[in-house]
Enzyme design. Structure first.
Site, PDB file in Angstrom:
ATOM      1  N   GLY A 238       0.831  -1.191   0.000  1.00  0.00           N
ATOM      2  CA  GLY A 238       0.000   0.000   0.000  1.00  0.00           C
ATOM      3  C   GLY A 238       0.865   1.240   0.000  1.00  0.00           C
ATOM      4  CB  CYS A 239       0.181   4.662   1.164  1.00  0.00           C
ATOM      5  SG  CYS A 239       1.014   6.251   1.318  1.00  0.00           S
ATOM      6  CE1 TYR A 240       5.572   7.399  -0.746  1.00  0.00           C
ATOM      7  CE2 TYR A 240       6.631   6.031  -2.366  1.00  0.00           C
ATOM      8  CZ  TYR A 240       6.142   7.263  -1.975  1.00  0.00           C
ATOM      9  OH  TYR A 240       6.227   8.333  -2.832  1.00  0.00           O
TER      10      TYR A 240
END
Length: 182
Positions: free
Chosen positions: A16-18
């Site tokens: 997902g979003c880092y």
């Protein structure tokens, strides 16, 4: 991402979003560096905006460098499977697209084996099929500087409060014995 200290280990992971992975890993004792990056795609040196289109093949990832004497590699990987939902294909919550896929990028056969074992362990506690891919590590491109350690720089940003904080809290609860002191 290269290892400068042979005693350290680096795993490149996408879930997902880092920003979320970065924040959760920075809470663990033994993590010496977390670098947000792009990997797994075909476009050389992509911009953040290009990756956001979902057409580069790259995933938002983190290169987590840690001391395995302090933080066992199994803990690093079990935390990875705790901080994101590995049963969601090409998404994490409202973040949708191949850039948000669940993936593990191995540098050598030993890492591949460790990643496969971690995915097998995760399948025991996640209902549904684990869709996390395990693939060879190719070129890794740094994310923009503004995206490095994003949560620490932007703790009151809406996304951080709504999405990152719950993931960090799950890791803190599950791996309390490995937390950095406050």
């Amino acid at each position: 991402m290269t290892r400068t200290d042979p005693a350290m280990t680096t795993f490149v992971l996408a879930g997902g979003c880092y920003w979320c992975l970065d924040a959760a890993y920075r809470a663990l004792r033994g993590v010496v560096d977390v670098h947000s990056c792009f990997t797994g795609g075909t476009v050389p040196d992509p911009s953040y905006e290009q990756v956001c289109t979902g057409r580069t093949g790259h995933a938002e990832a983190v290169a987590v460098t840690f001391d395995p004497e302090t933080l066992p590699e199994q803990v690093v990987l079990d935390a990875f499977f705790t901080m994101h939902d590995p049963t969601q294909l090409n998404r994490q919550g409202h973040d949708v697209g191949t850039q948000y896929r669940s993936a593990m990028f191995y540098a050598d056969d030993a890492q591949r084996e460790v990643f496969e074992a971690a995915r097998t362990r995760a399948a025991e506690w996640w209902p549904g099929e684990i869709v996390t891919t395990i693939q060879p590590l190719g070129p890794v491109y740094p994310a923009p500087e503004a995206h490095q350690d994003f949560f620490a720089k932007n703790p009151t940003q809406g996304y951080c409060l709504a999405v990152a904080v719950p993931k960090v809290n799950r890791v803190r609860a599950a791996f309390a014995e490995y937390l950095l002191p406050n």
